[in-house]
Design a protein around this motif. Structure first.
Motif: not given
Length: 334
Positions: A78, A81-86, A145, A148, A267, A329
């Motif tokens: 997370q 990739v700076r994506n909290p849904l990873a 990106t 992913v 999280h 979000r």
């Protein structure tokens, strides 16, 4: 400290509860007697000793290892990739392990060079990691990106291959049941001799990540911030991806496919301790271990004497959590 005590408590509880219950004080004495022989008086039966030491404790410890690995991997990915849904499974690692494991279960070990199920699953996971890494490169650099997208795309292809292997299988019903059990996640096959490699992979990878908590904090803040602080983004992302894939591939080979843990736990941990990875990483490992032991315990007692695969329990809990996260979000929170 609180989480450490909580982890010890749930380990004792997880070992004590089952089809044949063993009192928690007896469980503690049996474990202590095996760790430090002749330090406590024997007040238990040989059957209780076998249940605790040979069957339940390895399973509970495997649950701790799996929970810690998935949680720490989710935390690292997370940030990367700076994506909290990873989620670790977003990158296709578990799909690669699933193809290899299902090939063993449906075609036999000869189909993949005589490897056992666990070694085949590990090999499939690592091979997938290499392919995803190769697809994610652009001009010699790994692009988050593309990482992913490559993982998701390859995961779909590998899932299709898994379905094809199951459909064309001529194994009797028991073989199909074994496939479905593995795909849904199962900790029932844990043995002491199987815990060494996963433990080493998880402890080593987590330790290396904790040594680089400053770089993780910088990457989470953005590429410009990380570069200004002297982080080599290309090399660091490779390290994160390799360590995360190593942990996930190792535990998936032992437990089967278990989802949502790497999504949920990071999280929850950030809500508890903030975003500094100096605290997030060890807390994620401990809380992930606690969570997985409790999930396995639920799976063992909810439809006793049968067992509910842990992957089903984590999906039932993680699905609503994922929906809640998306709603938060979309509402501008987080």
């Amino acid at each position: 400290m609180v989480l450490t005590l909580m982890l010890i408590g749930v380990i004792l509880l997880g070992v004590a509860i089952g089809s044949v219950s063993v009192p928690v004080p007896i469980v503690a004495k049996i474990i202590l007697n095996h760790l430090m022989p002749n330090t406590v008086s024997v007040t238990w039966t040989p059957t209780q000793d076998q249940i605790v030491w040979q069957f339940r404790l390895p399973r509970v410890l495997l649950a701790v290892i799996v929970g810690a690995a998935l949680s720490v991997s989710g935390t690292a990915l997370q940030a990367m990739v700076r994506n909290p849904l990873a989620d670790p499974y977003l990158f296709g690692v578990s799909s690669g392990a699933s193809v290899a494991a299902v090939a063993v279960l449906t075609l036999g070990t000869a189909a993949i060079g005589g490897l056992s199920l666990s070694f085949a699953a590990f090999g499939g996971a690592m091979l997938t990691m290499v392919v995803v890494y190769a697809l994610a490169q652009q001009s010699g650099r790994v692009i988050p990106t593309r990482l992913v997208l490559a993982g998701v795309s390859l995961g779909y292809v590998l899932s299709a291959m898994t379905s094809y292997l199951v459909l064309r299988s001529t194994t009797p019903y028991g073989g199909a049941a074994a496939v479905l059990t593995w795909l849904a996640g199962n900790l029932g096959g844990a043995k002491w001799q199987y815990l060494g490699l996963p433990s080493l992979a998880v402890l080593g990878s987590t330790g290396l990540l904790m040594l680089q908590f400053r770089s993780l904090n910088a990457v989470l803040a953005g590429d410009e911030t990380a570069i200004s602080l002297g982080v080599n983004l290309h090399r660091f992302r490779i390290q994160l991806f390799v360590l995360s894939s190593l942990m996930v591939g190792t535990v998936v080979a032992m437990s089967g496919a278990i989802g949502f843990v790497g999504l949920m736990i990071p999280h929850i941990v950030r809500l508890l301790v903030g975003v500094d990875h100096r605290y997030v990483l060890p807390t994620s490992a401990l809380l992930g271990g606690v969570y997985m032991v409790l999930v396995d315990l639920i799976g063992r007692i909810v439809i006793a004497p049968q067992e509910l695969p842990v992957g089903i329990v984590t999906a039932m809990i993680g699905g609503p959590f994922f929906i809640w996260l998306m709603r938060q979000r979309s509402g501008g929170v987080g």
